[in-house]
Design a protein around this motif. Structure first.
Motif, PDB file in Angstrom:
ATOM      1  N   ASN A 164       4.481  -4.550   8.782  1.00 11.13           N
ATOM      2  CA  ASN A 164       4.376  -3.112   9.003  1.00 11.13           C
ATOM      3  C   ASN A 164       3.032  -2.614   8.495  1.00 11.13           C
ATOM      4  O   ASN A 164       2.174  -3.400   8.083  1.00 11.13           O
ATOM      5  CB  ASN A 164       5.550  -2.379   8.339  1.00 11.13           C
ATOM      6  CG  ASN A 164       5.634  -2.682   6.857  1.00 11.13           C
ATOM      7  OD1 ASN A 164       4.647  -2.564   6.141  1.00 11.13           O
ATOM      8  ND2 ASN A 164       6.811  -3.087   6.392  1.00 11.13           N
ATOM      9  N   LEU A 165       2.854  -1.297   8.504  1.00 14.58           N
ATOM     10  CA  LEU A 165       1.551  -0.722   8.185  1.00 14.58           C
ATOM     11  C   LEU A 165       1.302  -0.551   6.689  1.00 14.58           C
ATOM     12  O   LEU A 165       0.265  -0.028   6.286  1.00 14.58           O
ATOM     13  CB  LEU A 165       1.395   0.634   8.888  1.00 14.58           C
ATOM     14  CG  LEU A 165       1.301   0.569  10.406  1.00 14.58           C
ATOM     15  CD1 LEU A 165       1.285   1.968  11.015  1.00 14.58           C
ATOM     16  CD2 LEU A 165       0.062  -0.195  10.849  1.00 14.58           C
ATOM     17  N   THR A 166       2.263  -0.967   5.856  1.00 11.21           N
ATOM     18  CA  THR A 166       2.089  -0.799   4.409  1.00 11.21           C
ATOM     19  C   THR A 166       2.189  -2.110   3.643  1.00 11.21           C
ATOM     20  O   THR A 166       2.097  -2.107   2.414  1.00 11.21           O
ATOM     21  CB  THR A 166       3.129   0.182   3.832  1.00 11.21           C
ATOM     22  OG1 THR A 166       4.439  -0.384   4.011  1.00 11.21           O
ATOM     23  CG2 THR A 166       3.055   1.540   4.507  1.00 11.21           C
ATOM     24  N   VAL A 189       0.859  -1.194   0.000  1.00 12.96           N
ATOM     25  CA  VAL A 189       0.000   0.000   0.000  1.00 12.96           C
ATOM     26  C   VAL A 189       0.886   1.232   0.000  1.00 12.96           C
ATOM     27  O   VAL A 189       1.969   1.215   0.606  1.00 12.96           O
ATOM     28  CB  VAL A 189      -0.913   0.025   1.239  1.00 12.96           C
ATOM     29  CG1 VAL A 189      -1.980   1.106   1.103  1.00 12.96           C
ATOM     30  CG2 VAL A 189      -1.549  -1.315   1.470  1.00 12.96           C
ATOM     31  N   ASP A 190       0.393   2.294  -0.638  1.00 11.68           N
ATOM     32  CA  ASP A 190       1.229   3.491  -0.759  1.00 11.68           C
ATOM     33  C   ASP A 190       1.149   4.408   0.459  1.00 11.68           C
ATOM     34  O   ASP A 190       1.722   5.495   0.465  1.00 11.68           O
ATOM     35  CB  ASP A 190       0.852   4.275  -2.023  1.00 11.68           C
ATOM     36  CG  ASP A 190      -0.544   4.882  -1.940  1.00 11.68           C
ATOM     37  OD1 ASP A 190      -0.830   5.792  -2.733  1.00 11.68           O
ATOM     38  OD2 ASP A 190      -1.357   4.440  -1.086  1.00 11.68           O
ATOM     39  N   SER A 191       0.422   3.993   1.487  1.00 13.83           N
ATOM     40  CA  SER A 191       0.343   4.785   2.709  1.00 13.83           C
ATOM     41  C   SER A 191       0.120   3.839   3.884  1.00 13.83           C
ATOM     42  O   SER A 191      -0.237   2.673   3.690  1.00 13.83           O
ATOM     43  CB  SER A 191      -0.803   5.805   2.631  1.00 13.83           C
ATOM     44  OG  SER A 191      -2.031   5.146   2.405  1.00 13.83           O
ATOM     45  N   GLN A 192       0.343   4.342   5.072  1.00 17.08           N
ATOM     46  CA  GLN A 192       0.157   3.498   6.257  1.00 17.08           C
ATOM     47  C   GLN A 192      -1.333   3.321   6.531  1.00 17.08           C
ATOM     48  O   GLN A 192      -2.081   4.303   6.575  1.00 17.08           O
ATOM     49  CB  GLN A 192       0.852   4.138   7.460  1.00 17.08           C
ATOM     50  CG  GLN A 192       2.363   4.172   7.324  1.00 17.08           C
ATOM     51  CD  GLN A 192       3.047   4.649   8.600  1.00 17.08           C
ATOM     52  OE1 GLN A 192       2.433   5.279   9.441  1.00 17.08           O
ATOM     53  NE2 GLN A 192       4.327   4.311   8.744  1.00 17.08           N
ATOM     54  N   LEU A 235      -8.948   2.799   5.521  1.00 12.17           N
ATOM     55  CA  LEU A 235      -8.123   3.888   6.028  1.00 12.17           C
ATOM     56  C   LEU A 235      -8.486   4.285   7.449  1.00 12.17           C
ATOM     57  O   LEU A 235      -7.792   5.074   8.066  1.00 12.17           O
ATOM     58  CB  LEU A 235      -8.237   5.108   5.105  1.00 12.17           C
ATOM     59  CG  LEU A 235      -7.826   4.866   3.657  1.00 12.17           C
ATOM     60  CD1 LEU A 235      -7.890   6.162   2.868  1.00 12.17           C
ATOM     61  CD2 LEU A 235      -6.427   4.266   3.591  1.00 12.17           C
ATOM     62  N   SER A 236      -9.585   3.761   7.952  1.00  7.78           N
ATOM     63  CA  SER A 236      -9.967   4.135   9.309  1.00  7.78           C
ATOM     64  C   SER A 236      -9.860   2.910  10.211  1.00  7.78           C
ATOM     65  O   SER A 236      -9.645   1.792   9.757  1.00  7.78           O
ATOM     66  CB  SER A 236     -11.391   4.683   9.338  1.00  7.78           C
ATOM     67  OG  SER A 236     -12.317   3.623   9.373  1.00  7.78           O
TER      68      SER A 236
END
Lengths: 112, 116
Positions: B72-74, B25-28, B97-98
């Motif tokens: 990790n988060l990505t 993913v491109d963001s956490q 995202l939430s």
């Protein structure tokens, strides 16, 4: 248990005709309903969700708790609306309610 | 929104082998999910990939068959172990995202797996 039923596997209409894709659900709590769409050779994406009460690309959907339905409607279909449409349900409030349950999908074809 | 990539996009595997599918993913993001879509069927949630803890599996899916990592988060991986032809499916990664997945889920392009 959560269940989503889309009774029509295939739906074919002519351009300019109204279209309605049916979705019925079963859920004991407060549901959150979504319509996801997958255009040819594209990934699955959100079309709309009932909580937003928006009209996206001319589509609307109203949650009818009495009939446990969330039908997707558009008054005048366009050829670019041809896609696979999935109705999905989630429980509200997070935690273990979050699971998204999908219907089997309806393939909409809009003919010229 | 989030941009999600999956590797490989497709693979053909022999019975009894294992395949690991990657999701980037491109963001956490807090919540990542793995789905299976068998031919002619709808999407079925396999598990929720939790960062820093074990994945949460849905009924009918077990860790030995579908081990998941979330370092990790990505990033997350799903392994389909000891494959049989019945595992032939499209496997999809999605993220929310939430902190509650009643938010919109964003989907990857999918990995089309064929088991011979």
């Amino acid at each position: 248990a959560q269940r989503v039923t889309q009774p029509e596997k295939l739906l074919s209409v002519f351009k300019g005709a109204p279209v309605e894709l049916k979705c019925n659900y079963s859920y004991s709590g407060s549901p959150e309903l979504f319509w996801y769409v997958q255009y040819s050779r594209q990934r699955l994406q959100l079309l709309l969700r009932h909580i937003s009460r928006e009209s996206i690309k001319g589509f609307t959907a109203d949650l009818n708790k009495g009939e446990t339905s969330f039908h997707l409607k558009k008054p005048f279909a366009q050829e670019e609306d041809s896609a696979m449409y999935y109705c999905a349900l989630s429980g509200m409030g997070g935690g273990s309610n979050y699971k998204l349950t999908f219907g089997k999908g309806t393939l909409l074809t809009v003919n010229p | 929104s989030a941009v999600i990539s999956q590797k490989p996009s497709r693979d053909i595997c022999q019975r009894g082998t294992s395949l690991t599918i990657q999701c980037q993913v491109d963001s956490q993001v807090t919540m990542m999910f793995w789905y299976r879509q068998q031919p002619g069927q709808s999407l079925t949630l396999i598990a929720t990939a939790n960062q820093g803890s074990e994945a949460t599996y849905e009924s009918g899916f077990v860790i030995d068959k579908f081990p998941i990592s979330r370092p990790n988060l990505t990033f997350s991986t799903l392994t389909v172990s000891n494959m049989s032809p019945e595992d032939s499916s499209i496997y999809l990664c999605s993220v929310s995202l939430s902190r509650t997945s009643t938010d919109t889920q964003y989907f990857g392009p999918g990995t089309r797996l064929t088991v011979l």
